[in-house]
Design a protein around this motif. Structure first.
Motif, mmCIF file in Angstrom:
data_model
loop_
_atom_site.group_PDB
_atom_site.id
_atom_site.type_symbol
_atom_site.label_atom_id
_atom_site.label_comp_id
_atom_site.label_asym_id
_atom_site.label_seq_id
_atom_site.Cartn_x
_atom_site.Cartn_y
_atom_site.Cartn_z
ATOM 1 N N LEU A 88 49.281 43.667 44.662
ATOM 2 C CA LEU A 88 49.525 43.914 43.235
ATOM 3 C C LEU A 88 48.694 45.102 42.748
ATOM 4 C CD1 LEU A 88 51.254 42.721 40.944
ATOM 5 C CD2 LEU A 88 49.222 41.467 40.205
ATOM 6 N N PHE A 89 47.364 45.027 42.890
ATOM 7 C CA PHE A 89 46.530 46.157 42.485
ATOM 8 C C PHE A 89 45.163 46.087 43.146
ATOM 9 C CE2 PHE A 89 45.594 42.916 39.254
ATOM 10 C CZ PHE A 89 44.213 42.961 39.167
ATOM 11 N N ARG B 295 44.331 49.968 39.322
ATOM 12 C CA ARG B 295 43.973 48.863 38.450
ATOM 13 C C ARG B 295 44.282 49.151 36.982
ATOM 14 N NH1 ARG B 295 40.218 46.531 35.334
ATOM 15 N NH2 ARG B 295 39.752 44.320 35.692
ATOM 16 N N ASN B 296 44.321 50.435 36.600
ATOM 17 C CA ASN B 296 44.572 50.784 35.195
ATOM 18 C C ASN B 296 45.932 50.333 34.706
ATOM 19 O OD1 ASN B 296 45.719 52.745 36.963
ATOM 20 N ND2 ASN B 296 46.004 54.127 35.231
ATOM 21 N N ARG B 297 46.828 49.953 35.624
ATOM 22 C CA ARG B 297 48.164 49.488 35.224
ATOM 23 C C ARG B 297 48.196 48.003 34.871
ATOM 24 N NH1 ARG B 297 51.718 51.102 40.184
ATOM 25 N NH2 ARG B 297 53.066 49.555 39.173
ATOM 26 N N PHE B 298 47.087 47.275 35.112
ATOM 27 C CA PHE B 298 47.096 45.815 34.943
ATOM 28 C C PHE B 298 45.924 45.375 34.067
ATOM 29 C CE2 PHE B 298 49.424 46.732 38.763
ATOM 30 C CZ PHE B 298 50.499 45.873 38.712
ATOM 31 N N ASP B 299 46.234 44.593 33.053
ATOM 32 C CA ASP B 299 45.220 44.019 32.180
ATOM 33 C C ASP B 299 44.814 42.676 32.773
ATOM 34 O OD1 ASP B 299 43.555 43.345 30.137
ATOM 35 O OD2 ASP B 299 45.132 43.028 28.637
ATOM 36 N N ASP B 300 43.802 42.688 33.632
ATOM 37 C CA ASP B 300 43.449 41.512 34.432
ATOM 38 C C ASP B 300 41.930 41.460 34.581
ATOM 39 O OD1 ASP B 300 43.120 39.730 36.871
ATOM 40 O OD2 ASP B 300 45.309 39.782 36.768
ATOM 41 N N VAL C 154 43.861 42.264 43.353
ATOM 42 C CA VAL C 154 44.731 41.122 43.661
ATOM 43 C C VAL C 154 45.654 41.535 44.794
ATOM 44 C CG1 VAL C 154 46.567 39.593 42.836
ATOM 45 C CG2 VAL C 154 44.657 40.177 41.321
ATOM 46 N N HIS C 155 45.427 41.003 45.983
ATOM 47 C CA HIS C 155 46.310 41.291 47.119
ATOM 48 C C HIS C 155 46.026 40.351 48.281
ATOM 49 C CE1 HIS C 155 42.801 43.461 48.722
ATOM 50 N NE2 HIS C 155 42.803 44.228 47.656
ATOM 51 N N ASP C 156 47.073 40.081 49.061
ATOM 52 C CA ASP C 156 46.933 39.353 50.323
ATOM 53 C C ASP C 156 46.557 40.296 51.455
ATOM 54 O OD1 ASP C 156 47.537 36.835 49.321
ATOM 55 O OD2 ASP C 156 49.680 37.026 49.722
ATOM 56 N N SER C 157 46.950 41.555 51.327
ATOM 57 C CA SER C 157 46.637 42.599 52.304
ATOM 58 C C SER C 157 46.367 43.870 51.524
ATOM 59 C CB SER C 157 47.800 42.834 53.274
ATOM 60 O OG SER C 157 48.271 41.630 53.834
ATOM 61 N N ALA D 193 33.274 38.632 45.371
ATOM 62 C CA ALA D 193 33.156 39.575 44.255
ATOM 63 C C ALA D 193 34.211 40.665 44.302
ATOM 64 C CB ALA D 193 31.759 40.211 44.259
ATOM 65 N N ASP D 194 34.827 40.901 45.453
ATOM 66 C CA ASP D 194 35.884 41.909 45.547
ATOM 67 C C ASP D 194 37.115 41.510 44.742
ATOM 68 O OD1 ASP D 194 34.470 43.612 47.312
ATOM 69 O OD2 ASP D 194 35.024 42.341 49.010
ATOM 70 N N TYR D 195 37.256 40.211 44.461
ATOM 71 C CA TYR D 195 38.431 39.698 43.750
ATOM 72 C C TYR D 195 38.060 38.877 42.516
ATOM 73 C CZ TYR D 195 40.196 40.814 48.398
ATOM 74 O OH TYR D 195 40.483 41.448 49.573
ATOM 75 N N ALA D 196 36.882 38.256 42.538
ATOM 76 C CA ALA D 196 36.411 37.419 41.424
ATOM 77 C C ALA D 196 37.406 36.321 41.079
ATOM 78 C CB ALA D 196 36.118 38.284 40.189
ATOM 79 N N ASP D 197 38.089 35.800 42.089
ATOM 80 C CA ASP D 197 39.084 34.755 41.873
ATOM 81 C C ASP D 197 38.645 33.504 42.635
ATOM 82 O OD1 ASP D 197 41.388 33.096 41.826
ATOM 83 O OD2 ASP D 197 42.669 34.860 41.555
ATOM 84 N N LEU D 198 38.199 32.494 41.887
ATOM 85 C CA LEU D 198 37.681 31.277 42.508
ATOM 86 C C LEU D 198 38.780 30.381 43.053
ATOM 87 C CD1 LEU D 198 34.929 30.313 39.892
ATOM 88 C CD2 LEU D 198 34.636 31.559 42.038
#
Length: 511
Positions: free
Chosen positions: A272-273, A278-283, A288-291, A337-342
């Motif tokens: 995704l980004f 990253r500037n294209r996504f308000d997140d 955010v990616h699997d690869s 920390a690369d994703y900050a997604d728990l």
């Protein structure tokens, strides 16, 4: 026989005690077998060859009420672990099954192969083998109802504790994890006409034959029959789990028609980004990616790293080659920390590396990147596309190894790319920075390093190289000036005395 009762299942278990599948007292209550039939190492190949000589016939679907259930209803039924195949044995694996319906309209055939490897028996669908909540509706059970797939459990973390590590479900898709990982990208038995103007064709695994592993065995062997309007195929998988989960694959294809656009060892992932877009996504998350990249070791021994993109328009990249050494979609950032997604735990997603078992000849590693606005969409596909057509009536055999891994199982004789960042220059043009990992090949005196930076159009500046105290490696930076409203292919590498010390970094910038 889809509605077998517990008594019927136990009776079948007793009938098959001599079959060698399991002793009657080891047979789970919820599993039943149909009549046994002959089996050999050539059974699936012969069936695929015979099927290819006939006109394609679409597989039957389960009754419509099964297809009409909602996502929440489908999630409210699951296989009872106590009924797993081999559950009451000392075999090193367990097999659990998935219900049909919703996104999985056609049942599959699953056969248990006897210990003598000379006979096999179909595993019957039994609704009582599942647990469910009161949200699951009362649905008709007919001969058209069957399992939609299965998952394999093994002792991947702790002795005596069986955990899921591989899944086969939906078309020819399958996926796996190694120790300490969570599910991410998927593999496919075959991709046909991906991103083609005439639309993609999705072959399906229609039947599986699973061999009972001996006590103490380190792998599970299964066979699969593939079918689609254009081609049939016979597949053999030998699967071993561990710090990497390894699948040795043998595929024999029988085209019904001439096949021009074939994807061997196809992989499907999500990007995704990251810092580059990253500037294209308000997140709240930084990525955010699997690869995050496609890694290739080509026939000439070059090691290429192509960061993935989420383009505004579909794009296809072909890396022409002869006798590739390997390729795969990899996930390199490995810190939370690369994703900050728990919840998603993207830092634990596996990479998938393909190693050809023989010289695959001329063709291209093909990368398809599809625009996506949400992380629920798999928008990345990579595969090997042979240059020559696969001709109708022919027989084509490919062998390869799949490593579901943290890092590709290749020599680390060159420093890998860690990250790519992009941004605008105040003076016009754009800036690219590429971080390389610490490596013994990088001299302390960076003036000894030569940077090769080029582009297919537009202009690029001379690069600069700096030590990066955060990573312990080095950062390469340069400016590039794209032509108006045109894409730009960028290439960069570090060398010392003419010898490559880094991967070749490739990037397609699009306006």
């Amino acid at each position: 026989m889809s509605g077998l009762s517990r008594r019927d299942a136990l009776a079948l278990g007793a009938a098959f005690a001599a079959f060698g599948m399991a002793r009657a007292d080891e047979l789970p209550d919820g599993i039943g077998f149909g009549p046994e039939m002959p089996f050999s190492s050539t059974t699936v190949v012969e069936r695929a060859r015979a099927l290819a000589a006939k006109a394609y016939k679409a597989p039957p679907k389960v009754p419509q009420p099964w297809l009409d259930i909602t996502y929440d209803q489908y999630r409210s039924i699951w296989f009872d672990t106590r009924n797993a195949l081999w559950n009451r044995t000392d075999r090193p694996a367990r097999l659990e099954f998935f219900a049909p319906g919703l996104y999985f309209p056609s049942p599959i055939e699953v056969y248990a192969v006897g210990e003598d490897r000379k006979t096999a028996a179909p595993i019957q669908f039994v609704l009582n083998a599942f647990d469910k909540t009161d949200k699951f509706p009362d649905l008709p059970i007919t001969d058209a109802v069957g399992y939609s797939g299965f998952r394999i459990h093994g002792e991947i973390e702790t002795a005596g504790v069986f955990q899921e590590y591989a899944v086969f479900q939906g078309a020819s898709y399958f996926r796996a994890v190694a120790r300490g990982q969570v599910y991410g990208l998927s593999a496919r038995g075959l991709a046909l006409n991906t991103a083609g103007a005439d639309g993609e064709e999705f072959p399906e695994f229609r039947a599986f034959w699973v061999e009972a592993p001996e006590p103490g065995a380190t792998s599970v062997t299964l066979h699969a029959l593939l079918d689609s309007p254009s081609v049939t195929g016979a597949y053999r998988f030998v699967i071993a789990h561990g710090s990497s989960t390894v699948m040795d694959v043998e595929a024999t294809l029988f085209p019904r028609v001439d096949l021009d656009h074939v994807g061997i060892a196809a992989e499907t992932s999500m990007f995704l980004f990251d810092e580059s877009n990253r500037n294209r996504f308000d997140d709240f998350r930084p990525a955010v990616h699997d690869s995050d990249g496609l890694l290739i070791v080509n026939g000439a021994g070059e090691r290429l790293w192509r960061p993935l993109a989420n383009p505004r328009k579909l794009q296809v990249s072909s890396f022409v080659d002869d006798g590739p050494k390997g390729f795969g979609l990899m996930q390199r950032p490995r810190d939370l920390a690369d994703y900050a997604d728990l919840e998603a735990a993207y830092h634990k997603r596996p990479g998938l590396w393909v190693t050809p078992g023989e010289n695959w000849g001329a063709g291209s590693v093909t990368l398809v990147e599809i625009p996506a606005d949400r992380e629920i969409y798999d928008n990345i596909v990579a595969y090997w596309r042979p240059r020559k057509q696969l001709m109708a009536g022919g027989e084509y055999r490919y062998t390869y190894r799949l490593d579901w891994c943290e890092a590709a199982p290749i020599p680390m004789d060159r420093t890998p790319v860690l990250n790519t960042r992009m941004g605008a220059r105040f003076e016009g043009g754009r800036i690219a920075t590429v971080d390389f990992a610490p490596h013994g090949a990088i001299p302390e005196d960076l003036s000894k390093v030569t940077l090769h930076i080029s582009a297919n159009r537009g202009k690029v500046s001379d690069g600069i190289l700096q030590h990066n105290p955060e990573t312990g490696g080095v950062r390469m930076g340069f400016s590039y000036f794209p032509p108006e409203k045109r894409s730009m292919e960028l290439r960069a590498q570090m060398l010392v005395e003419g010898r490559p010390i880094s991967e070749v970094w490739l990037y397609r910038w699009t306006p």
